[in-house]
Design a protein around this motif. Structure first.
Motif, mmCIF file in Angstrom:
data_model
loop_
_atom_site.group_PDB
_atom_site.id
_atom_site.type_symbol
_atom_site.label_atom_id
_atom_site.label_comp_id
_atom_site.label_asym_id
_atom_site.label_seq_id
_atom_site.Cartn_x
_atom_site.Cartn_y
_atom_site.Cartn_z
ATOM 1 N N LYS A 134 7.421 -2.344 -12.164
ATOM 2 C CA LYS A 134 6.481 -1.847 -13.156
ATOM 3 C C LYS A 134 5.048 -1.950 -12.682
ATOM 4 O O LYS A 134 4.696 -2.787 -11.872
ATOM 5 C CB LYS A 134 6.620 -2.632 -14.458
ATOM 6 C CG LYS A 134 7.918 -2.346 -15.155
ATOM 7 C CD LYS A 134 8.266 -3.503 -16.066
ATOM 8 C CE LYS A 134 9.657 -3.303 -16.626
ATOM 9 N NZ LYS A 134 10.191 -4.561 -17.109
ATOM 10 N N LEU A 135 4.241 -1.133 -13.238
ATOM 11 C CA LEU A 135 2.808 -1.265 -13.098
ATOM 12 C C LEU A 135 2.259 -1.772 -14.410
ATOM 13 O O LEU A 135 2.883 -1.656 -15.442
ATOM 14 C CB LEU A 135 2.203 0.101 -12.794
ATOM 15 C CG LEU A 135 1.528 0.216 -11.460
ATOM 16 C CD1 LEU A 135 2.222 -0.663 -10.424
ATOM 17 C CD2 LEU A 135 1.596 1.632 -10.994
ATOM 18 N N MET A 155 3.644 14.299 -12.031
ATOM 19 C CA MET A 155 3.776 14.291 -13.496
ATOM 20 C C MET A 155 2.584 14.974 -14.133
ATOM 21 O O MET A 155 2.715 15.850 -15.003
ATOM 22 C CB MET A 155 3.804 12.845 -14.017
ATOM 23 C CG MET A 155 4.977 12.014 -13.603
ATOM 24 S SD MET A 155 4.754 10.351 -14.296
ATOM 25 C CE MET A 155 5.893 9.433 -13.276
ATOM 26 N N LYS A 162 3.777 5.826 -5.461
ATOM 27 C CA LYS A 162 3.635 5.867 -6.920
ATOM 28 C C LYS A 162 2.549 6.857 -7.334
ATOM 29 O O LYS A 162 2.688 7.620 -8.297
ATOM 30 C CB LYS A 162 3.302 4.457 -7.418
ATOM 31 C CG LYS A 162 3.088 4.313 -8.907
ATOM 32 C CD LYS A 162 4.349 4.590 -9.689
ATOM 33 C CE LYS A 162 5.418 3.555 -9.402
ATOM 34 N NZ LYS A 162 6.654 3.813 -10.196
ATOM 35 N N GLN A 163 1.489 6.875 -6.544
ATOM 36 C CA GLN A 163 0.377 7.775 -6.854
ATOM 37 C C GLN A 163 0.825 9.232 -6.765
ATOM 38 O O GLN A 163 0.475 10.056 -7.607
ATOM 39 C CB GLN A 163 -0.760 7.517 -5.868
ATOM 40 C CG GLN A 163 -2.119 7.695 -6.461
ATOM 41 C CD GLN A 163 -3.204 7.349 -5.471
ATOM 42 O OE1 GLN A 163 -2.925 6.986 -4.334
ATOM 43 N NE2 GLN A 163 -4.443 7.465 -5.906
ATOM 44 N N ILE A 171 2.854 10.119 -9.815
ATOM 45 C CA ILE A 171 2.012 10.307 -10.985
ATOM 46 C C ILE A 171 1.304 11.654 -10.911
ATOM 47 O O ILE A 171 1.194 12.378 -11.905
ATOM 48 C CB ILE A 171 0.994 9.164 -11.111
ATOM 49 C CG1 ILE A 171 1.707 7.876 -11.493
ATOM 50 C CG2 ILE A 171 -0.058 9.494 -12.153
ATOM 51 C CD1 ILE A 171 0.784 6.692 -11.589
ATOM 52 N N ALA A 172 0.845 12.012 -9.712
ATOM 53 C CA ALA A 172 0.166 13.296 -9.552
ATOM 54 C C ALA A 172 1.098 14.444 -9.943
ATOM 55 O O ALA A 172 0.692 15.401 -10.613
ATOM 56 C CB ALA A 172 -0.301 13.463 -8.109
ATOM 57 N N VAL A 175 0.841 -1.204 0.000
ATOM 58 C CA VAL A 175 0.000 0.000 0.000
ATOM 59 C C VAL A 175 0.873 1.251 0.000
ATOM 60 O O VAL A 175 0.640 2.197 -0.756
ATOM 61 C CB VAL A 175 -0.946 0.008 1.211
ATOM 62 C CG1 VAL A 175 -1.569 1.388 1.377
ATOM 63 C CG2 VAL A 175 -2.040 -1.024 1.037
ATOM 64 N N PRO A 199 11.326 14.008 -11.310
ATOM 65 C CA PRO A 199 11.437 12.828 -10.447
ATOM 66 C C PRO A 199 12.209 11.691 -11.104
ATOM 67 O O PRO A 199 11.625 10.762 -11.634
ATOM 68 C CB PRO A 199 9.979 12.452 -10.199
ATOM 69 C CG PRO A 199 9.265 12.952 -11.410
ATOM 70 C CD PRO A 199 10.028 14.135 -11.916
ATOM 71 N N LEU A 228 2.272 1.819 -3.336
ATOM 72 C CA LEU A 228 1.245 2.316 -4.248
ATOM 73 C C LEU A 228 1.002 3.801 -4.024
ATOM 74 O O LEU A 228 0.879 4.574 -4.984
ATOM 75 C CB LEU A 228 -0.064 1.548 -4.032
ATOM 76 C CG LEU A 228 -0.146 0.152 -4.621
ATOM 77 C CD1 LEU A 228 -1.449 -0.506 -4.215
ATOM 78 C CD2 LEU A 228 -0.045 0.212 -6.135
ATOM 79 N N GLU A 229 0.960 4.211 -2.776
ATOM 80 C CA GLU A 229 0.677 5.620 -2.498
ATOM 81 C C GLU A 229 1.830 6.502 -2.951
ATOM 82 O O GLU A 229 1.609 7.613 -3.458
ATOM 83 C CB GLU A 229 0.377 5.803 -1.006
ATOM 84 C CG GLU A 229 -0.999 5.244 -0.650
ATOM 85 C CD GLU A 229 -1.301 5.305 0.841
ATOM 86 O OE1 GLU A 229 -0.357 5.450 1.625
ATOM 87 O OE2 GLU A 229 -2.500 5.194 1.188
#
Lengths: 146, 146
Positions: B144-145, B101, B94-95, B98-99, B88, B135, B91-92
């Motif tokens: 990877k996702l 980016m 990574k989130q 992405i935000a 988790v 980043p 994942l957070e």
DNA sequence: TATGGACCTTCCAATGATGGGAAGGTCAAG
DNA sequence: CTTGACCTTCCCATCATTGGAAGGTCCATA
């Protein structure tokens, strides 16, 4: 300028510079008499462009499209804007998927006592598929993130 | 049950079932006299477990850890909980990346007139690196996702 | 019974982006 | 002249997955 200096200045490894040349993302540079690749300022610019785009998760293939627009100044910048916004949409979709994954895992972890019972709900749920959405085929039009 | 039916019931392609066997994520099943792999209900359970975990972005290597816990019921479910919470956190992270980016790209697109001017700020910024965070080395401990 | 098609087997190759390394050429400083 | 830091090309590995080729098996139908 040799490939090593170009790598240092651009932040792209020498390996990747040769790779980008190999897959025709950049054009083969001039060569010195000794066969060494010779780069100049404009190549550094180009490599920095590529590096930043990769940092933002843009695929080499997508970058290739941007590079074409970059080289061909007759194309409207609206095309570039459209590509950028498409990428934003893809990023936001990916973000929602990740949020869903994280929520599922958090839910499972919250219900897990962590007390050594053999019926841990995380394992049960993963095995049986209890309720939570299963986002198959996530990255179809998007590909990998780094 | 042959591999095709197992694939249909579990949602894992026959190709991938053989691959998972190859990398020792699952153990080799029994074989019929004709050499066909023979699966039963418990194998389907296991394959569904794997499929759901993959859907959640869990690496095969991480799944291998979970599988070991699953098989070895003497281990505490708190271990599973810990693994899930670690995932988790990943994942957070990574989130958030992405935000970042997406925000950068949205900012650039908002400043882009889309009117065909040759100095589209998206291209300029990507080439020159104007201000926004870059980043590098995003997915070091994560992979990877899909 | 023969045949066709739907299975199954193993093996090999490709994807995308990157790193690692070997074998060999080149250059500059000591 | 040697040493070390470059450079070159070529091959291999990663990770999860798909594709295909070549060949064996099973079952239903003509």
């Amino acid at each position: 300028m040799n490939i090593g200096e170009a790598a240092n200045l651009s932040g792209v490894s020498a390996k990747m510079i040769r790779y980008y040349e190999d897959v025709a993302l950049i054009r083969p540079p001039a060569r010195n008499q000794n066969g060494y690749r010779a780069y100049d300022e404009s190549n550094i610019h180009e490599l920095r462009f590529i590096r930043r785009a990769r940092d933002l998760g843009v695929t080499v293939e997508q970058i290739s499209g941007l590079m074409h627009l970059w080289r061909d100044r007759s194309r409207a910048s609206s095309d570039v804007k459209r590509l950028a916004l498409e990428h934003v949409a893809a990023l936001e979709a990916k973000q929602r998927e990740i949020a869903e994954m994280a929520n599922t895992l958090k839910h499972l972890a919250a219900n897990c006592q962590g007390d050594g019972r053999p019926d841990c709900p995380i394992i049960e749920s993963l095995a049986d598929g209890c309720g939570h959405a299963s986002p198959r085929h996530l990255g179809k039009g998007f590909g990998k993130l780094r």
